[in-house]
Scaffold this motif. Structure first.
Motif, short mmCIF file in Angstrom:
data_model
loop_
_atom_site.label_atom_id
_atom_site.label_comp_id
_atom_site.label_asym_id
_atom_site.label_seq_id
_atom_site.Cartn_x
_atom_site.Cartn_y
_atom_site.Cartn_z
N UNK A 216 0.84 -1.18 0.00
CA UNK A 216 0.00 0.00 0.00
C UNK A 216 0.88 1.23 0.00
N UNK A 217 0.46 2.25 -0.75
CA UNK A 217 1.14 3.54 -0.73
C UNK A 217 0.19 4.54 -0.08
N UNK A 218 0.66 5.20 0.98
CA UNK A 218 -0.15 6.14 1.75
C UNK A 218 0.40 7.54 1.65
N UNK A 219 -0.46 8.52 1.73
CA UNK A 219 -0.02 9.90 1.90
C UNK A 219 0.53 10.03 3.31
N UNK A 220 1.72 10.57 3.42
CA UNK A 220 2.32 10.68 4.75
C UNK A 220 1.66 11.80 5.57
N UNK A 221 0.94 12.69 4.92
CA UNK A 221 0.33 13.81 5.63
C UNK A 221 -0.86 13.37 6.47
N UNK A 222 -1.71 12.49 5.91
CA UNK A 222 -2.91 12.11 6.64
C UNK A 222 -3.20 10.61 6.63
N UNK A 223 -2.32 9.81 6.01
CA UNK A 223 -2.52 8.38 6.00
C UNK A 223 -3.50 7.88 4.96
N UNK A 224 -3.96 8.75 4.07
CA UNK A 224 -4.88 8.34 3.01
C UNK A 224 -4.20 7.34 2.08
N UNK A 225 -4.93 6.26 1.74
CA UNK A 225 -4.39 5.25 0.82
C UNK A 225 -4.43 5.79 -0.61
#
Length: 489
Positions: free
Chosen positions: A274-283
């Motif tokens: 999985x790749x997540x946005x590091x800012x808010x954890x959105x997938x």
């Protein structure tokens, strides 16, 4: 074990739990065998971390602007490192306990494992866990950062957001079983008051194999509590909790600018990612990567939209996660390295293997092989090499060249090499880091000259830590005797 952290002021450093012996210990990542360092000098905006346009623009800027300036940069570097000499020496060891608190750990010498320079202060950490701060203005020891007699400091991190130094320590009082973090403002250290700092992440259980990772590029802190299998992401600016990831199947997390790669427990023929946005954890992306059955994974690494996957005796796969295109590099061309350095500004990565360094691009092409650059230590780590903030030079401790005449063959050299060309543009060794005979005539006796020669050779015998202060244009090295040497012109 400590993960690879960035040079030139940018760091992505992971400190895992120490074992009961007080030495660094870690759980080997099941899917990622190598140790990794992330190097980036600028924090970028990421409206879409996997955007095609973002990458294209960066590549266009690099192709248009950097090449014409490369020749002048090399010329500037040659002048920058000319006539480097040994100018100062600091000693971490304090056998008589001159600090206000007598530390039992100071009763024996230990090698320097980490050097960090902030403003005019040189921080030197020994393998014993003792950390000393020295002033470059007065060339005197300011204080020790250990504020308790049983404190063993494992690593340091400079937080530029609030001008503070973070120490990560373990303590004999709890059998070295848990990591403890502490923030100390630089102004407190300058006043010799390291005890005026405050603890961080007190609610987190960082027992082995838990860890804390400081990400300078994204201005985040990642912690892992093995007790409840929860990863937490904090804001590096104010240490507030942003979000948590609770999934017992996550085997490893890799951080890149703007994104995080979650690596899950592998299946027989694939590994979920999985790749997540590091800012808010959105997938941002959820997918499986196919694997060869019954073959171990040497490493999985993330670099922006590129995924690097290598299995035992198989080709290196470079996957573009946007369109699933895969580029393969033969297993005889690309052999599993012991460490990586990712050069985000230049869209390149360095590999370390068998004391040699190579530079690759993300088309799987070998860009540079370094000349006269055999690393002295087989266990490469980022405390004994340095990448400049422009990502054009690598400073490292190397073995002496076979054709070089040293008074003491045990002495190595500090090599400054160009990352684009592989050329060694400057070298500090025991034949050029002392005053010339002409300079000595009429100013010093032959005996004092011999003392100088001996000091230089001793300083170059076994360098265990290295740091380059680009503002002061000074190189700092530490050795196995707990001594820190300053080289400048």
């Amino acid at each position: 074990m400590e993960g690879f952290g960035g040079s030139g002021g940018s760091r992505n450093r992971r400190i895992t739990m120490a074992s009961s012996t007080g030495r660094g210990g870690s759980r080997p990542p099941p899917l990622c065998g190598g140790r990794r360092r992330v190097v980036a000098t600028k924090k970028r905006g990421w409206s879409n971390p996997l955007s095609v346009n973002n990458t294209v623009k960066k590549l266009q800027r690099r192709e248009i602007s950097s090449k014409p300036n490369r020749a002048s940069a090399i010329t500037k570097s040659l002048h920058r490192f000319r006539n480097f000499r040994l100018t100062e020496r600091y000693d971490i060891h304090d056998p008589v306990g001159q600090c206000s608190l007598v530390l039992p750990l100071l009763m024996k010498r230990a090698k320097v494992i980490e050097i960090v320079v902030v403003h005019d202060i040189v921080f030197a950490l020994a393998s014993s866990g003792v950390c000393a701060a020295f002033s470059r203005d007065t060339n005197k020891r300011i204080c020790f950062l250990n504020i308790y007699p049983d404190e063993v400091i494992r690593s340091l991190f400079y937080n530029k957001n609030n001008d503070s130094l973070i120490t990560v320590s373990v303590y004999a009082s709890n059998n070295f079983s848990s990591l403890k973090c502490r923030s100390i403002r630089i102004e407190y250290i300058q006043r010799g008051k390291p005890d005026e700092g405050f603890p961080l992440f007190e609610t987190e259980s960082l027992k082995w194999p838990g860890f804390v990772e400081f990400d300078d590029v994204n201005e985040k802190v990642l912690t892992y509590s093995a007790q409840d299998s929860i990863y937490k992401v904090f804001d590096l600016k104010n240490y507030t909790l942003l979000y948590s990831i609770a999934d017992k199947h996550v085997e490893e997390i890799k951080i890149s600018p703007g994104i995080m790669l979650l690596i899950f427990s592998r299946g027989q023929s694939h590994v979920p990612l999985k790749i997540l946005s590091i800012e808010d954890g959105t997938v941002l992306k959820d997918f499986n990567h196919l694997l060869h059955r019954n073959k171990k994974v040497d490493f999985i690494e993330q670099f922006n939209e590129k995924l690097l996957v290598k299995q035992d005796n198989e080709n290196l796969q470079i996957l573009d996660v946007r369109n699933a295109e895969v580029k393969e590099v033969g297993s005889t061309e690309f052999m599993t390295p012991s460490a990586f350095i990712f050069l985000y500004e230049n869209q390149l990565f360095l590999t370390f293997r068998n004391q040699t360094v190579s530079v690759w691009n993300f088309r799987g092409e070998l860009v540079t092989s370094f000349e006269d650059h055999v690393l002295s230590h087989p266990d490469c780590n980022t405390n004994n090499i340095y990448i400049t903030s422009d990502q054009d030079l690598i400073v490292s401790f190397c073995k002496a060249a076979d054709n070089q005449q040293f008074t003491d063959r045990r002495a190595g050299s500090i090599n400054i090499s160009n990352i684009w060309t592989g050329k060694c543009i400057a070298k500090i060794n025991s034949s050029n880091a002392i005053s010339s005979k002409e300079e000595e005539e009429g100013s010093a006796s032959s005996r004092s000259r011999q003392i100088e020669v001996n000091m230089v050779e001793e300083a170059l015998e076994d360098i265990t830590a290295l740091y380059f202060d680009e503002d002061r244009n000074e190189i700092y090295t530490g050795n196995s005797n707990g001594l820190v040497h300053v080289w400048s012109n």
